[in-house]
Design a protein around this motif. Structure first.
Motif, short mmCIF file in Angstrom:
data_model
loop_
_atom_site.label_atom_id
_atom_site.label_comp_id
_atom_site.label_asym_id
_atom_site.label_seq_id
_atom_site.Cartn_x
_atom_site.Cartn_y
_atom_site.Cartn_z
N THR A 87 -36.37 -23.66 48.87
CA THR A 87 -37.63 -23.99 48.18
C THR A 87 -38.57 -24.68 49.17
O THR A 87 -39.76 -24.38 49.24
N ASP A 97 -40.11 -14.85 35.82
CA ASP A 97 -38.66 -15.05 35.98
C ASP A 97 -37.96 -14.15 34.98
O ASP A 97 -38.46 -13.90 33.89
N ASN A 126 -38.19 -16.62 46.01
CA ASN A 126 -37.04 -17.38 46.48
C ASN A 126 -35.90 -17.10 45.50
O ASN A 126 -35.76 -17.79 44.50
N1 SAH Z 1 -38.76 -20.52 42.77
C1 SAH Z 1 -37.87 -21.65 42.49
C2 SAH Z 1 -36.59 -21.21 41.81
C3 SAH Z 1 -35.67 -20.34 42.62
S1 SAH Z 1 -34.12 -19.98 41.80
C4 SAH Z 1 -37.62 -22.39 43.80
O1 SAH Z 1 -38.00 -21.91 44.84
O2 SAH Z 1 -37.02 -23.46 43.78
C5 SAH Z 1 -34.23 -18.25 41.55
C6 SAH Z 1 -34.83 -17.86 40.23
O3 SAH Z 1 -34.95 -16.44 40.26
C7 SAH Z 1 -33.99 -18.19 39.01
O4 SAH Z 1 -34.78 -18.91 38.09
C8 SAH Z 1 -33.59 -16.82 38.45
O5 SAH Z 1 -33.57 -16.78 37.03
C9 SAH Z 1 -34.66 -15.90 38.98
N2 SAH Z 1 -34.28 -14.51 39.21
C10 SAH Z 1 -33.09 -14.02 39.59
N3 SAH Z 1 -33.15 -12.69 39.74
C11 SAH Z 1 -34.41 -12.32 39.46
C12 SAH Z 1 -35.10 -11.07 39.45
N4 SAH Z 1 -34.49 -9.95 39.77
N5 SAH Z 1 -36.40 -11.06 39.11
C13 SAH Z 1 -37.04 -12.22 38.79
N6 SAH Z 1 -36.44 -13.42 38.78
C14 SAH Z 1 -35.15 -13.48 39.12
#
Ligand code: SAH
Length: 344
Positions: free
Chosen positions: A195, A238, A280
């Motif tokens: 992140t 998400d 991410n």
């Molecule tokens: N953007 C935040 C969270 C990252 S965790 C950060 O940088 O801290 C990754 C997130 O991606 C999770 O909430 C999960 O639900 C989501 N995720 C997983 N696979 C995905 C997909 N194929 N498309 C969209 N979201 C997804």
């Protein structure tokens, strides 16, 4: 109606690498509270971040392992209510290897402990979980409800942005932009390397007024950072609808109510001409969506991605290059990578 008798504190000793996956798993199966102490991150923060301080001896007391404490309410008769606390969290096709199957029922404490051990060994198939399950004990309600707060602190995530828990007075923090964010049920408090790398990249590469998609928004953190740094239209997407709810709340709290938060994945996003897409997620998913990324970007647009553990980096790079994107930057922090690619 059962009533809460006691709180059970489960302790798991693990590695930095596996800590987030384990915390996510615990939230998914119904933990009422989770606190992780990561000695590396903690030392790093205390040593390099002028915003934080701690009592003498605290750093040494942390040792080498990441210690995760999960709290479950024990109901009358020695049961936990397992499963996500919201119906909408039930998505058996969720993030596969992290989420797995979800049980939505009560479970005797001893069965729940066995279940947690099984889930830990599943995570152990793809990440080094270290020592793993350590034990459990009963705690008084008052203890856990406030104790975890002391492990979260304000910190600078990038040159121009600080992340502040809501119980810290933002006036005491010096930063151009302050984002109020509490640890909660969605991933993304900013303390994870991936992140932080994305935040720094946004701070460095993102131009004013751009349209931006934050794919896998979790808590909404990267969408909010992009917005406060001057992005124009921002979408936060998400596949997990609970995360979307959390992201909506966080956007509103931070005066970014115009960020469009919705449940979806890359195939279902609203536009095909974003200036910037930030994702991410995890290496396997980045590699899997790579062929569809250029079709969603303007020419010259940027794809910022992370969640990529070192060992899987070659596969992700190949997938992105095969899709026709051009690598313009790569960052590394501990075992994690982040990339910036450009659509020609
Ligand atoms: N953007 C935040 C969270 C990252 S965790 C950060 O940088 O801290 C990754 C997130 O991606 C999770 O909430 C999960 O639900 C989501 N995720 C997983 N696979 C995905 C997909 N194929 N498309 C969209 N979201 C997804």
């Amino acid at each position: 109606m059962s009533q809460v008798m006691k709180w059970v504190e489960i302790t798991i000793r693990t590695t930095e690498e596996a800590a987030d996956a384990i915390s996510e798993m615990l939230a998914q199966i119904g933990a009422d509270g989770i606190a992780a102490t990561d000695p590396y991150e903690f030392r790093n923060t205390i040593e390099n971040d002028p915003l934080s301080y701690c009592d003498d001896g605290t750093i040494e007391s942390y040792g080498e392992d990441v210690v995760i404490k999960a709290y479950f309410a024990e109901l009358d008769g020695g049961y936990f209510r397992m499963g996500p606390k919201s119906e909408e969290f039930v998505d058996p096709n969720g993030v596969g290897m992290i989420y797995g199957n979800i049980t939505n029922k009560t479970m005797a404490v001893s069965d729940a402990i066995e279940y947690i051990k099984t889930r830990l060994s599943e995570i152990g198939e793809f990440l080094d979980i270290g020592k793993g399950f350590e034990g459990y004990s009963y705690v008084k309600d008052e203890d856990w409800a406030n104790n975890w707060k002391k492990y979260y602190h304000a910190f600078k995530i990038s040159d121009r942005v600080a992340i502040c828990p809501s119980w810290i007075d933002p006036e005491t923090i010096e930063a151009e932009n302050k984002i109020i964010l509490d640890p909660g049920s969605a991933f993304g408090t900013g303390s994870h390397e991936t992140t932080a790398m994305c935040a720094k990249i946004l701070d460095k590469y993102m131009e004013q007024g751009v349209s931006l998609l934050d794919l896998g928004t979790g808590s909404g953190i990267l969408a909010i950072i992009a917005k406060v740094l001057g992005a124009g239209d921002v979408e936060a997407v998400d596949i997990d609808s609970l995360a979307v709810k959390v992201a909506e709340d966080n956007c509103r709290i931070n005066g970014c109510g115009d960020i469009d938060c919705y449940t979806g994945e890359l195939k279902s996003v609203k536009r095909s001409d974003y200036d910037v897409i930030v994702a991410n997620i995890i290496a396997d998913i980045i590699a899997e969506i790579a062929p569809d990324v250029p079709g969603r970007l303007k020419s010259g647009g940027l794809f910022i991605c992370s969640g990529i553990v070192n060992t899987k980096a070659p596969r992700v790079e190949k997938a992105l290059e095969d899709s026709g994107l051009i690598k313009i930057a790569a960052e590394e922090d501990n075992d994690w990578r982040a990339y910036v690619y450009r659509k020609p």
